[in-house]
Design a protein around this motif. Structure first.
Motif, PDB file in Angstrom:
ATOM      1  N   GLY A 115       0.828  -1.204   0.000  1.00 44.71           N
ATOM      2  CA  GLY A 115       0.000   0.000   0.000  1.00 44.71           C
ATOM      3  C   GLY A 115       0.856   1.244   0.000  1.00 44.71           C
ATOM      4  N   SER A 116       0.205   2.370  -0.249  1.00 47.08           N
ATOM      5  CA  SER A 116       0.874   3.671  -0.258  1.00 47.08           C
ATOM      6  C   SER A 116      -0.007   4.684   0.446  1.00 47.08           C
ATOM      7  CB  SER A 116       1.158   4.135  -1.690  1.00 47.08           C
ATOM      8  OG  SER A 116       2.081   3.278  -2.333  1.00 47.08           O
ATOM      9  N   PRO A 155      -4.055   4.894   6.953  1.00 44.97           N
ATOM     10  CA  PRO A 155      -4.214   3.441   7.112  1.00 44.97           C
ATOM     11  C   PRO A 155      -5.067   3.109   8.332  1.00 44.97           C
ATOM     12  CG  PRO A 155      -1.996   4.130   7.714  1.00 44.97           C
ATOM     13  CD  PRO A 155      -2.658   5.323   7.117  1.00 44.97           C
ATOM     14  N   PRO A 156      -5.638   1.917   8.372  1.00 45.73           N
ATOM     15  CA  PRO A 156      -6.530   1.562   9.493  1.00 45.73           C
ATOM     16  C   PRO A 156      -5.865   1.675  10.854  1.00 45.73           C
ATOM     17  CG  PRO A 156      -6.718  -0.041   7.713  1.00 45.73           C
ATOM     18  CD  PRO A 156      -5.582   0.868   7.342  1.00 45.73           C
ATOM     19  N   LEU A 157      -4.562   1.449  10.921  1.00 49.77           N
ATOM     20  CA  LEU A 157      -3.890   1.499  12.221  1.00 49.77           C
ATOM     21  C   LEU A 157      -4.045   2.861  12.874  1.00 49.77           C
ATOM     22  CD1 LEU A 157      -1.980   0.159  14.300  1.00 49.77           C
ATOM     23  CD2 LEU A 157      -0.079   1.132  13.011  1.00 49.77           C
ATOM     24  N   VAL A 158      -4.024   3.919  12.103  1.00 47.27           N
ATOM     25  CA  VAL A 158      -4.135   5.266  12.654  1.00 47.27           C
ATOM     26  C   VAL A 158      -5.453   5.400  13.415  1.00 47.27           C
ATOM     27  CG1 VAL A 158      -4.288   7.713  12.088  1.00 47.27           C
ATOM     28  CG2 VAL A 158      -2.658   6.248  10.869  1.00 47.27           C
ATOM     29  N   ILE A 211       1.538   6.584  10.564  1.00 45.67           N
ATOM     30  CA  ILE A 211       1.132   6.163   9.219  1.00 45.67           C
ATOM     31  C   ILE A 211       2.081   5.094   8.704  1.00 45.67           C
ATOM     32  CG2 ILE A 211       0.841   6.918   6.831  1.00 45.67           C
ATOM     33  CD1 ILE A 211      -0.005   9.663   7.930  1.00 45.67           C
ATOM     34  N   GLU A 212       3.371   5.294   8.902  1.00 45.72           N
ATOM     35  CA  GLU A 212       4.345   4.319   8.428  1.00 45.72           C
ATOM     36  C   GLU A 212       4.215   3.000   9.178  1.00 45.72           C
ATOM     37  OE1 GLU A 212       8.077   6.339   8.748  1.00 45.72           O
ATOM     38  OE2 GLU A 212       7.479   7.902   7.328  1.00 45.72           O
ATOM     39  N   GLY A 218       0.353  -3.643   9.981  1.00 50.60           N
ATOM     40  CA  GLY A 218      -0.931  -4.270  10.223  1.00 50.60           C
ATOM     41  C   GLY A 218      -2.015  -3.248  10.477  1.00 50.60           C
ATOM     42  N   ALA A 219      -3.261  -3.726  10.505  1.00 51.68           N
ATOM     43  CA  ALA A 219      -4.410  -2.842  10.638  1.00 51.68           C
ATOM     44  C   ALA A 219      -4.729  -2.509  12.087  1.00 51.68           C
ATOM     45  CB  ALA A 219      -5.630  -3.479   9.971  1.00 51.68           C
TER      46      ALA A 219
END
Length: 838
Positions: free
Chosen positions: A281-282, A422-425, A502-503, A508-509
């Motif tokens: 992803g980017s 990304p979902p992690l955020v 973000i990085e 992972g999510a």
């Protein structure tokens, strides 16, 4: 109409101006830019209204490899100008390079880091021809220093420059694959545009190859279809074996995956797809001028991005003035005076240098050279930083450090609020709110025995192992044997937090998944390194990722036979033993895998240290490894294969071995003493009650150089031999014996042995050192403060050296009869000796 190729240097204001002027004059129908083609469907996201610099962060992970890379953009990046002004002019704008996850980028973390080493010979010849020190100085002279008025003819100069530096250089397989793919986009754009103009903006290194690849071609050259190398990649041009080799050298991932976005229109190349089973992803992330600065190690960076930003906005005159003001401000803020005469001298020198170099006004390098000459009086050990590429070296003069920092600037980008993340955020934000960790500047204190606090601790530790700033742990257990049950974290905010989070989304999510993946990568990277694996083990426990404990312990146990250094093995033993003994909080106390590793590690450490011979200095790592063996015998004896008697016998052999290093002999003696009655060093008989500590020290004292190392080993294992009661009836106290021995040492031997003696006594905590000082005062029948005795105004070693120097000066004065009547010369000599000692 033929295609117009602009070869540029990334992050160059002069090149950005050239791109802007070319778009205005050419009014192209299509603008093709070196950039990730899988972002073509997300160009609107790039243009939301961010504050630059920003970067496209890309990640990829499968069973075979993981990779991350960045595509940075700032206001004066030619690629950004092509994107924004091409859109404004009504052109179709497309990125035409392979996605960052593609194997062609496997060896680089930055898309725009063209391999300048491959054409270093050509640039070296140009630097010699123009009398400059580095490629940056060459570029300044050719493109940047004169400002916009020198842009006339710049395109021709750049074309000649890049043709020369590329020359006949053979690009590597990765660059050939990229160039073949970009060539296909160019040919497709020609077919789509008809007689309308097409502009291609790429790094100058690629321009000659792209022109060759897209020259007159057979009629079928633009056909769509996957090439033989990668899914969706382009066929090489007929007659281009280099591109063919590039496309077949490393077969790309196979399998269907979500198709990348494609621009509208027939004949466009397919975008390579992410293979099944892979995660890629980017996302956009904030970037900073420090990350862009060549002086910070950025390969593709223009040095001094703050200066170049001002150059882009206001021209060379304003940029130079701001650079000087910034340098003066930073130096004065740090207490380094910058006088008006020095500034006048610097300005005069810069003007003279500019004239000698054929410039109408001082440029960046003229100003830096002039200021360095005016502000630094002493000789420098190495050339000025801007005469070469790369980061500042350790020991760089403080004035030069501030000059480089002023040129860098402190700008940090900011993403538009609507930027996808990304979902992690989102997962982390929700968890911080739910656990009450989302705000406030007060320190956070956590009781690990309290389940809600334990959950908060695990969340903060997961962020820590993901390198996401926000909270710093300032107190808490450092290893499994640490009895501390409270943690304290200090919150802080910083511009790097958003980008780091973000990085971290590449792992992972969810936070649990991301931390587990990151720890798994660390585990694989630490294979064969016991100390590093032990660190991962402890982190996995405090993060609550106990599923990794089994593989980690398996890896540790498997590496025992290859372990050759007892130091790192001792770290792993200490950590594992502590977790086995104490960590009921984390649920791993008494774990059978931990017990098995502790057992195996004890035997391996003893086997390794018994084989060490020589006269090397004290090695703290191996001493602590023996301390870990002692703790294992004392606290986990029933689970060990080796009996206490067997451990004592091994320690006795080491302590009595004259070929063993002094620190190991002392540590082995301490191991015998700390484990109770057993074979004493020196007898080798296995009987108890052999040599006392005082007797052992007297035996070692014959070798003054070894005394401090022997004591260091003893004190790591059994410092109570000095501070505790005498264990052997009728034996001398160790502190009395040491005082006698050290006091009797000749001055030269004392100074020679002092560093090792200081190291040995450094193992005592402050309270015990004060106790030792108090006993020494009492031994001499004196009265005074033991604590003040420990607070010297200078390094004790320097004080001792000063005393010796004074004695030497006194002896010389006596020899030449200069002490009978003290005079000014004598006093001056004594003062000189004292000052030198200080």
């Amino acid at each position: 109409m033929p295609v117009t190729f602009l070869g540029v240097r990334h992050h160059s204001p002069a090149c950005a101006r050239l791109v802007s002027r070319t778009i205005a004059e050419l009014r192209p129908a299509l603008v093709l830019i070196e950039g990730p083609a899988d972002l073509n469907g997300r160009l609107d996201e790039l243009l939301l209204g961010h504050e630059l610099p920003i970067a496209v962060f890309s990640h990829y992970r499968d069973a075979e490899r993981s990779a991350t890379s960045w595509t940075p953009l700032c206001d004066y990046s030619p690629e950004w100008t092509a994107l924004t002004e091409g859109r404004a002019a009504g052109a179709q704008v497309h990125f035409i390079d392979l996605p960052a996850w593609h194997p062609a980028f496997a060896e680089r973390t930055n898309r725009y880091a063209d391999a300048e080493a491959r054409y270093e010979e050509a640039t070296a010849r140009l630097c010699a021809r123009f009398g400059v020190d580095s490629v940056d100085a060459l570029w300044d002279r050719m493109a940047e220093s004169a400002g916009p008025e020198a842009d006339e003819g710049l395109a021709d100069r750049l074309a000649a420059y890049f043709d020369l530096v590329r020359g006949d250089t053979e690009a590597d397989a990765a660059d050939r694959a990229r160039e073949a793919y970009m060539a296909r986009w160019i040919r497709a754009a020609e077919a789509t545009a008809g007689d309308r103009p097409v502009l291609v903006v790429t790094g100058g290194f690629h321009r000659p190859a792209l022109m060759n690849l897209t020259g007159p071609a057979p009629a079928n050259a633009g056909a769509v279809g996957a090439g033989p190398g990668y899914p969706g990649s382009c066929d090489p041009r007929p007659g281009d074996p280099g591109a063919a080799a590039a496309l077949s050298a490393e077969p790309g991932p196979a399998g269907a995956g979500p198709a990348g976005p494609r621009p509208a229109g027939a004949g466009w190349p397919e975008v390579p797809v992410v293979p099944d089973g892979a995660l890629a992803g980017s996302f956009l992330v904030p970037y900073s001028f420090r990350q862009l600065d060549a002086f910070a190690g950025y390969q593709a960076g223009m040095p001094s991005p703050g200066y170049h930003q001002r150059l882009w906005e206001d021209g060379p005159q304003a940029a130079g003035e701001e650079l000087v003001r910034g340098i003066v401000r930073r130096l004065r803020d740090r207490g380094r005076p910058v006088t008006t005469p020095a500034l006048i001298a610097a300005q005069a020198a810069a003007q003279a240098l500019a004239g000698l170099r054929g410039r109408p006004r001082p440029g960046r390098l003229d100003l830096l050279d002039g200021l360095a000459g005016a502000l630094i009086d002493e000789a420098l050990d190495e050339p000025l930083p801007w005469t070469r590429r790369g980061p500042l070296r350790p020991g760089t003069h403080p004035v030069l450090v501030e000059m480089v920092a002023a040129g860098c600037g402190d700008r940090v980008g900011r993403l538009h609020p609507d930027t996808p993340a990304p979902p992690l955020v989102h997962d982390v934000a929700a968890r911080l709110v739910a656990l009450g960790l989302d705000g406030g500047a007060a320190p956070v204190t956590l009781r690990l025995t309290d389940p809600p606090d334990l959950e908060r601790s695990r969340l903060l530790h997961r962020l820590r192992v993901l390198a996401v700033p926000g909270h710093t742990r300032v107190a808490g257990p450092e290893h499994g044997a640490d009895p501390e049950l409270t943690e304290r974290w200090t919150p802080h905010t910083g511009a790097a937090r958003e980008a780091a989070l973000i990085e971290a989304g590449s792992y992972g999510a969810t936070l649990e998944e991301a931390a587990a993946v990151a720890l798994g990568e660390r585990m694989r990277a630490a294979a064969g390194e016991p100390a590093a694996l032990a660190g991962v083990l402890f982190d996995s426990v405090v993060c609550g990722t106990t599923a990794l404990a089994g593989p980690l312990l398996t890896a540790l146990t498997a590496g025992l036979e290859q372990a050759a250094d007892p130091g790192p093995l001792g770290v792993a033993l200490h950590t594992s033993l502590g977790l086995w003994r104490h960590d009921r909080i984390y649920g791993v106390a008494g774990d059978p895998l931990l017990a098995a590793f502790v057992d195996a590690a004890v035997g391996r450490v003893l086997w390794l240290v018994e084989g060490v011979h020589g006269t090397a200095d004290a090695d703290l790592g191996r001493l602590r490894a023996l301390a870990a063996v002692r703790d294992a015998v004392l606290h986990a004896g029933p689970l060990l294969s080796l009996s206490r008697q067997a451990v004592l016998e091994a320690a006795g052999r080491i302590a009595a071995d004259p070929a063993a290093p002094a620190d190991l002999r002392g540590a082995a003696f301490g191991l015998c003493r700390s484990l109770g009655p057993g074979p004493g060093p020196g007898s080798g008989s296995g009987s108890s009650g052999d040599r006392t500590a005082a007797a052992a020290v007297r035996a070692v004292a014959a070798d003054t150089s070894a005394l401090g190392d022997w004591l260091a080993g003893l004190f790591v294992l059994a410092r109570e031999e000095l501070t505790g009661p005498v264990r052997d009836s009728g034996a001398d106290r160790l502190i009395d014996v040491l005082d006698e021995l050290v006091t009797a040492l000749p001055e030269g031997e004392f100074l020679g042995g002092l560093p090792a003696l200081r190291q040995a006594f450094a193992f005592f905590p402050p309270r015990e050192r004060e106790q030792i000082a108090r006993e020494l005062i009492e031994r001499r029948g004196l009265r005074g403060s033991a604590r003040s005795l420990l607070r010297t105004t200078a390094d004790p070693l320097l004080i001792a050296q000063a005393r010796r120097l004074e004695d030497t000066v006194g002896q010389l004065l006596d020899r030449y009869g200069l002490t009978a009547a003290p005079d000014t010369a004598t006093e001056a000599a004594t003062d000189t000796a004292t000052e030198a000692g200080r």
